[in-house]
Enzyme design. Structure first.
Site, mmCIF file in Angstrom:
data_model
loop_
_atom_site.group_PDB
_atom_site.id
_atom_site.type_symbol
_atom_site.label_atom_id
_atom_site.label_comp_id
_atom_site.label_asym_id
_atom_site.label_seq_id
_atom_site.Cartn_x
_atom_site.Cartn_y
_atom_site.Cartn_z
ATOM 1 N N ASP A 52 0.871 -1.002 -0.115
ATOM 2 C CA ASP A 52 -0.078 0.084 -0.019
ATOM 3 C C ASP A 52 0.670 1.260 0.037
ATOM 4 O O ASP A 52 1.452 1.522 1.242
ATOM 5 C CB ASP A 52 -1.005 -0.099 1.146
ATOM 6 C CG ASP A 52 -1.770 1.150 1.200
ATOM 7 O OD1 ASP A 52 -1.795 2.040 0.480
ATOM 8 O OD2 ASP A 52 -2.431 1.318 2.345
ATOM 9 N N GLU A 130 32.218 8.760 2.100
ATOM 10 C CA GLU A 130 32.605 8.583 3.096
ATOM 11 C C GLU A 130 31.594 9.091 4.369
ATOM 12 O O GLU A 130 31.384 10.029 4.548
ATOM 13 C CB GLU A 130 33.808 9.515 3.418
ATOM 14 C CG GLU A 130 34.807 9.398 2.246
ATOM 15 C CD GLU A 130 36.098 10.748 2.390
ATOM 16 O OE1 GLU A 130 36.562 11.004 3.273
ATOM 17 O OE2 GLU A 130 35.891 11.266 1.360
ATOM 18 N N GLU A 132 30.170 9.478 7.667
ATOM 19 C CA GLU A 132 30.681 9.482 9.290
ATOM 20 C C GLU A 132 29.380 9.710 10.263
ATOM 21 O O GLU A 132 28.213 9.794 9.605
ATOM 22 C CB GLU A 132 31.206 11.145 9.583
ATOM 23 C CG GLU A 132 32.739 11.296 8.716
ATOM 24 C CD GLU A 132 33.114 12.822 8.790
ATOM 25 O OE1 GLU A 132 34.345 12.742 8.609
ATOM 26 O OE2 GLU A 132 32.400 13.573 8.953
ATOM 27 N N GLU A 187 37.062 9.596 14.250
ATOM 28 C CA GLU A 187 37.092 10.817 13.418
ATOM 29 C C GLU A 187 37.441 11.967 14.577
ATOM 30 O O GLU A 187 37.962 11.702 15.461
ATOM 31 C CB GLU A 187 35.784 11.073 13.078
ATOM 32 C CG GLU A 187 35.628 10.962 11.429
ATOM 33 C CD GLU A 187 36.621 11.801 10.675
ATOM 34 O OE1 GLU A 187 36.968 12.681 11.130
ATOM 35 O OE2 GLU A 187 36.899 11.292 9.464
ATOM 36 N N GLU A 194 34.383 6.903 11.212
ATOM 37 C CA GLU A 194 34.066 7.203 9.666
ATOM 38 C C GLU A 194 34.382 5.548 9.151
ATOM 39 O O GLU A 194 35.566 4.935 9.571
ATOM 40 C CB GLU A 194 34.946 8.059 8.944
ATOM 41 C CG GLU A 194 34.891 7.868 7.562
ATOM 42 C CD GLU A 194 35.801 8.882 6.772
ATOM 43 O OE1 GLU A 194 35.681 10.352 7.263
ATOM 44 O OE2 GLU A 194 36.418 8.704 5.765
ATOM 45 N N HIS A 243 30.813 13.064 2.612
ATOM 46 C CA HIS A 243 31.714 13.478 1.471
ATOM 47 C C HIS A 243 31.528 12.382 0.262
ATOM 48 O O HIS A 243 31.591 11.218 0.329
ATOM 49 C CB HIS A 243 33.476 13.258 1.595
ATOM 50 C CG HIS A 243 33.845 14.289 2.868
ATOM 51 N ND1 HIS A 243 34.938 14.381 3.139
ATOM 52 C CD2 HIS A 243 33.136 15.248 3.271
ATOM 53 C CE1 HIS A 243 35.306 15.206 4.142
ATOM 54 N NE2 HIS A 243 33.788 15.809 4.144
ATOM 55 N N ARG A 315 41.756 21.513 1.859
ATOM 56 C CA ARG A 315 40.733 20.560 2.427
ATOM 57 C C ARG A 315 39.459 21.407 2.592
ATOM 58 O O ARG A 315 38.418 20.688 2.927
ATOM 59 C CB ARG A 315 41.135 19.471 3.571
ATOM 60 C CG ARG A 315 42.067 18.493 3.157
ATOM 61 C CD ARG A 315 42.292 17.249 4.466
ATOM 62 N NE ARG A 315 42.652 16.210 3.768
ATOM 63 C CZ ARG A 315 41.803 15.096 3.485
ATOM 64 N NH1 ARG A 315 40.710 15.037 3.779
ATOM 65 N NH2 ARG A 315 42.664 14.068 3.152
ATOM 66 N N GLU A 332 35.691 15.313 -5.055
ATOM 67 C CA GLU A 332 35.097 15.311 -3.846
ATOM 68 C C GLU A 332 34.061 16.464 -3.405
ATOM 69 O O GLU A 332 34.572 17.259 -3.001
ATOM 70 C CB GLU A 332 36.108 14.917 -2.826
ATOM 71 C CG GLU A 332 35.628 14.746 -1.202
ATOM 72 C CD GLU A 332 36.699 14.843 -0.222
ATOM 73 O OE1 GLU A 332 37.593 15.940 -0.326
ATOM 74 O OE2 GLU A 332 36.428 14.019 0.677
ATOM 75 N N ARG A 334 31.917 17.855 -0.655
ATOM 76 C CA ARG A 334 32.008 17.983 0.650
ATOM 77 C C ARG A 334 30.670 18.391 1.442
ATOM 78 O O ARG A 334 30.830 18.305 2.609
ATOM 79 C CB ARG A 334 33.287 18.694 1.149
ATOM 80 C CG ARG A 334 34.664 17.944 0.481
ATOM 81 C CD ARG A 334 35.655 18.795 0.615
ATOM 82 N NE ARG A 334 35.769 19.508 1.928
ATOM 83 C CZ ARG A 334 36.364 18.946 3.064
ATOM 84 N NH1 ARG A 334 36.986 17.814 2.950
ATOM 85 N NH2 ARG A 334 36.177 19.539 4.214
#
Ligand code: ADP
Ligand code: MG
Ligand code: MG
Ligand code: MG
Ligand code: MG
Length: 443
Positions: A52, A130, A132, A187, A194, A243, A315, A332, A334
């Site tokens: 349903d 990735e 976390e 982490e 992670e 990420h 980063r 990547e 982020r």
């Protein structure tokens, strides 16, 4: 290897499977399931099982509620922790209308539409997430708290604690289920972990994320802990991101983002792909960062992105291009967090990236200085814009972005926006503890 219906029936029998969860994902990225016994498995695999749809948020209205589940035999897997007598398996399903057409509100279908578009252009999207998460203690009644006991920091070799044991067990179970775990570490924040697994083609990567979240929570529970993918559970420490590493490959399997003669070893397609993402990143925010809480993570000071920029050198930006070239060439993204619907996130990113390639949209120049050290004037000078600051701003951006709405489809975007507005209203109209602490005695 492709599994047939016969393979699945045989494997289920050989392994004493008694229960099968037929799984799919709702609009909000929540895993749903219809549990059946092994007696109904053949019927299910022949696409004869109905459910349903009106009971699932974002699916259908009452008057058109009968939906069909079409299990994907390749997703058959036995949950290792149930192995033995009465084992439990799962199959991930596509949702179909009674007339045999794919249901437009099915997130997996929405991603399939995007991957088909990519294929038409000669590309396959590969995604390496990735994820976390936090491991919290439960109180004496089993209710999750936001307390962690561990003192281990990033990559620390701490005495084995509850969290480490649980994480090791998660990795063991994931590997038994076919995951190639590449990284598993503590982490930045206390209680934060992670686990990263190897990239794969988009549909399987999104399926894997849904499976991953489920396995992590089940195993945590078996260790007396509560695993949470809430983006920012605790003020003052890092939040949890997801990420999203992406690359396109061509039909012969070569990485289409790598070009040894290209600028910085990147192909024109890689630059245009980023260009498309930059064009739509604000409109995508309500998908990649879909909750009120998501925006508590996207603040300066915790390595989470705030500004719309990219870099191959540091980063902090929204998009990082890791230094690796050849088969590992990737971008990547982020900002996504683990509260997102991974099918929508990948569909939106892929459609945006492909538009970038089609329309030859260049990304901005890379920002190779620490953006957090720039003054607002310097950022304006450099043309660096901000991500939406809260869910409401993100909703307004999505409303303005017809392309991303189209990527979600006509069935989903009105329902999604309506639900997200309600979510914002529920939050914004309440009086929060911070306000009481700040104002009650002041005024
Ligand atoms: P970080 O350095 O940001 O911590 P990780 O090593 O934790 O990165 O994760 C990198 C992720 O990128 C992994 O999931 C990995 O499989 C994935 N990855 C590697 N090559 C590619 C590629 N060509 N396309 C997409 N993802 C990739
Ligand atoms: Mg990592
Ligand atoms: Mg790494
Ligand atoms: Mg990390
Ligand atoms: Mg990363």
């Amino acid at each position: 290897a492709d599994l047939t219906v016969q393979d699945v029936l045989r494997m289920a029998k050989e392994n004493n499977v008694k229960f099968i969860r037929l799984q799919f994902t709702d609009m909000f990225g929540i895993l749903k399931n219809v549990a059946i016994t092994e007696k109904q498995l053949e019927k299910a695999l022949n696409n004869e099982l109905m459910f349903d749809g009106s009971s699932i948020e974002g699916y259908v209205r009452i008057e058109e509620s009968d939906m069909y589940l079409r299990p994907d035999p390749n997703t058959f897997v036995i949950y290792p922790w149930t192995q033995g007598e009465g084992a439990e398996a799962r199959l991930i399903c596509d949702i179909y209308n009674p007339d045999g057409t794919p249901f437009e509100g099915d997130p997996r279908y929405i991603l399939k539409r995007a991957t088909q578009k990519a294929l038409d252009m000669g590309y396959t999207l590969n995604v390496g997430p990735e994820c976390e998460f936090f491991l919290f203690h439960t109180d004496s009644e089993g209710v999750p708290t936001i307390k962690t006991h561990d003192k281990a920091g990033y990559f620390d070799m701490a005495p084995v604690d509850l969290g480490e044991n649980a994480r090791r067990d998660m990795v063991i179970n994931l590997e038994k289920m076919g995951f190639e775990v590449e990284a598993s570490h503590h982490e930045l924040a206390p209680g934060q972990h992670e686990i990263g697994f190897k990239y794969s083609e988009a549909i399987s990567a999104a399926d894997n994320i849904m499976t991953f979240r489920y396995v992590v929570r089940v195993i945590a529970q078996r260790h007396g802990l509560h695993a949470s993918f809430m983006p920012k559970p605790v003020f003052g420490i890092a939040g949890s991101g997801m990420h999203t590493n992406m690359s396109l490959s061509t039909v012969d399997g070569t990485n289409a983002f790598y070009d040894e003669n290209g600028k910085d070893g990147l192909s024109q397609a890689a630059y245009y792909f980023m260009g498309g993402i930059f064009k739509h990143i604000k409109g995508m925010a309500a998908i990649t960062n879909p909750t009120v809480n998501s925006y508590k993570r996207l603040v300066p000071g915790y390595e989470a992105p705030v500004y719309i920029a990219w870099s191959g050198k540091n980063r902090s930006p929204l998009i990082r291009v890791p230094a690796k070239r050849g088969a590992s060439t990737r971008v990547e993204l982020r900002n996504p967090d683990p509260s997102c619907n991974p099918y929508f996130t990948m569909a939106a990113a892929l459609q945006a990236g492909l538009e970038g390639i089609e329309k030859k949209i260049n990304p901005p120049e890379p920002t190779n200085v620490n953006i957090y050290e720039m003054t607002p004037e310097e950022r304006t000078e450099a043309g660096i814009d901000n991500l939406p600051g809260n869910l409401f701003e993100a909703i307004l951006e999505l409303e303005k972005d017809d392309f991303i709405k189209k990527a979600m489809g006509d069935h989903v975007h009105p329902l999604y926006l309506e639900a997200k507005k309600l979510e914002w209203h529920n939050f914004a109209s309440r009086v929060h503890q911070w306000e009481v602490d700040e104002y009650l005695t002041k005024f």
